[in-house]
Design an enzyme around this catalytic site. Structure first.
Site, mmCIF file in Angstrom:
data_model
loop_
_atom_site.group_PDB
_atom_site.id
_atom_site.type_symbol
_atom_site.label_atom_id
_atom_site.label_comp_id
_atom_site.label_asym_id
_atom_site.label_seq_id
_atom_site.Cartn_x
_atom_site.Cartn_y
_atom_site.Cartn_z
ATOM 1 N N HIS A 192 -47.272 -32.148 10.053
ATOM 2 C CA HIS A 192 -47.074 -32.031 8.598
ATOM 3 C C HIS A 192 -48.330 -31.559 7.918
ATOM 4 O O HIS A 192 -48.298 -30.734 7.023
ATOM 5 C CB HIS A 192 -46.690 -33.375 7.977
ATOM 6 N N ASP A 227 -43.410 -34.034 2.167
ATOM 7 C CA ASP A 227 -42.752 -33.419 3.320
ATOM 8 C C ASP A 227 -41.538 -34.249 3.693
ATOM 9 O O ASP A 227 -41.166 -35.182 2.975
ATOM 10 C CB ASP A 227 -43.754 -33.199 4.460
#
Ligand code: UDP
Length: 466
Positions: A18, A116
């Site tokens: 991420h 995210d």
């Protein structure tokens, strides 16, 4: 009226995968679109080697205001083997009070929050501060699956993996049951409920940003925008965002070794930040490489602790078959430390990538014009692999999924030769080089992804002026 430069907060959940693309999104917002970005890093316990490197290099670049939030301690809430979806959504729930406090101190008040895929629990905080809420996800096809999952949950009876037919997604390629993402493998597990919640939260967001571009995912993007069953959150294709190759702190000996090899002659092998093989699979891969007689660079990690029957300790090299290093020393290198992957893939000597198909790795391979051997292991990687091999035509994959059995040395030899030597490999290389150009074009001024972010910037400015 507040500052017309949109101030956006990005919150990155733990994990290199991420962090890589969240940072790059931030960089693009600042460098190409004149945003101000405050970037909150959320860690679980403490930073891993990969996370530390990324944070450090982002701090040096000084494009983003990087703030590391105090690590979340989940002891008592989760077990060491708690699946990732459950664990990371728990981290992002626990971080809310800290995040709330940190956002309240920001000047000027930010107009949007981007999280995210694991960060949707933190979107509540955006509402409290009247910020727009966006979710940034990896690839488009798994996104379609997530957005549609709340409907599948009502329509499909029994386990998805037991379905006789592929799972139908309106307007998109159907998903073979064995390719489904991990949280859908068992509907009785808590992990599945968290997965459904994330899908529902995304549908309520002000937009979903996806790390792809119009040409790569035309039909999937069209379906998500036009079919009501995916909800009404706008979908912005903002990619391909990969870590920019910067001046290295110190030049890796791996690049020096690559300098000595012929053009496009080396197969790079890596399974991302988390992927590991069984001891038996390491043996087969080793002999498969030797049989292929191709040059290689292999980032090797020890097998998972669960593989107790074959435990030989923490030194990954101890899992290689006897004699392998001696017999292949003129062909390849085995590496046990964190490798500078973007640089390796971008090196002219690299000609193939045996990859677990994490989306960052897949994009890095595409943008380096390097065809792949798809070896998916976890998360949404099986869908990525199917797309790359069957739809885009830039990867070969083993007949039996590596998660279902051991891929034998002969099949490995055959795949390596196919990518590195055969006509099929040449065709894949030509195709992936075209894709590389189309991806780069999408990001330049006037390109589809550039325009998508400009649209987003307008929304953020409008929100800050309300
Ligand atoms: N990576 C790296 N060196 C390594 C292993 C991984 O630089 O030794 C980077 C890789 O370039 C990619 C990221 O870590 O940017 C991994 O992300 P991906 O989505 O491919 O896989 P994940 O680790 O999230 O499964």
């Amino acid at each position: 009226m507040e500052n017309s430069k949109p101030h956006v907060v990005i919150v990155s959940s733990p994990g290199v995968g991420h962090l890589v693309c969240d940072l790059e999104l931030g960089n693009r917002l600042v460098a190409d679109h004149n945003f101000q970005v405050t970037f909150f890093v959320v860690l679980e316990y403490q930073a891993t080697a990969g996370e530390s490197q990324l944070i450090q290099s982002a701090k040096t670049q000084k494009l983003l205001d990087i703030i590391e939030l105090p690590p979340v301690d989940l002891s008592g809430q989760v077990e060491p083997n708690t699946p990732i979806f459950t664990r990371l959504t728990a981290v992002m729930r626990e971080i809310r009070p800290t995040l709330r406090y940190a956002i309240s101190a920001l000047k000027p008040s930010p107009s949007a929050l981007v999280v995210d895929v694991f960060g949707t629990p933190a979107l509540d905080v955006a509402e409290e501060f009247h910020m727009l809420k966006y979710v940034f996800v990896t690839s488009a096809w798994p996104l379609a699956l997530m957005l549609y999952a709340p409907i599948l949950d009502k329509e499909v009876e029994g386990e998805y993996v037991d379905q006789k037919e592929p799972i139908r997604l309106p307007g998109c390629m159907p998903v073979r049951p064995e390719d489904l993402v991990d949280p859908m493998m068992d509907r009785t597990k808590l992990e599945y409920n968290f997965f459904l919640q994330v899908g529902s939260e995304m549908r309520k967001s002000d937009g979903v940003l996806v790390n792809t571009w119009e040409d790569l995912d035309a039909s999937t993007l069209k379906a998500m925008r036009e079919e009501e069953s995916y909800g009404s959150a706008p979908v912005y294709a903002v990619g391909p965002l990969i870590r920019a190759v910067g001046p290295p702190a110190s030049r890796s000996h791996l690049l020096d070794w690559l300098d000595e090899q012929p053009v496009e002659s080396v197969l790079y092998i890596s399974f991302g930040s988390l992927g590991v093989l069984s001891a038996q699979q390491i043996t087969e891969l080793a002999w498969g490489l030797k049989l292929s007689q191709q040059r290689f660079m292999w980032v090797l990690r020890p097998p998972s602790k669960r593989d107790a029957s074959a435990d030989r300790g923490d030194n990954a090299l101890d899992y290689l078959p006897d004699g392998f290093l001696e017999q292949t020393h003129s062909l390849g290198l085995v590496v046990t430390q964190w490798a500078p992957q973007s640089e390796i893939l971008g090196h002219r000597s690299t000609g193939g990538f045996l990859s677990h198909c994490g989306w960052n790795s897949s994009l890095e391979s595409i943008l380096s014009g390097v065809p792949m051997i798809a070896w998916p292991l976890y998360a949404e990687q099986k869908m990525n692999a199917t797309k790359l091999a069957e739809e885009v035509g830039v990867a070969v994959r083993p007949k039996v999924a590596p998660t279902r059995g051991v891929v034998g040395r002969e099949e490995i030899e055959m795949m390596v030769r196919k990518v590195m030597e055969d006509l099929e490999g040449k065709a894949m290389r030509a195709r992936i080089k075209e894709l590389k150009i189309s991806g780069e074009k999408a990001l330049t001024e006037g390109g589809s992804s550039f325009n998508a972010v400009s649209q987003l910037a307008k929304q953020c400015v409008m929100n800050s002026q309300r």
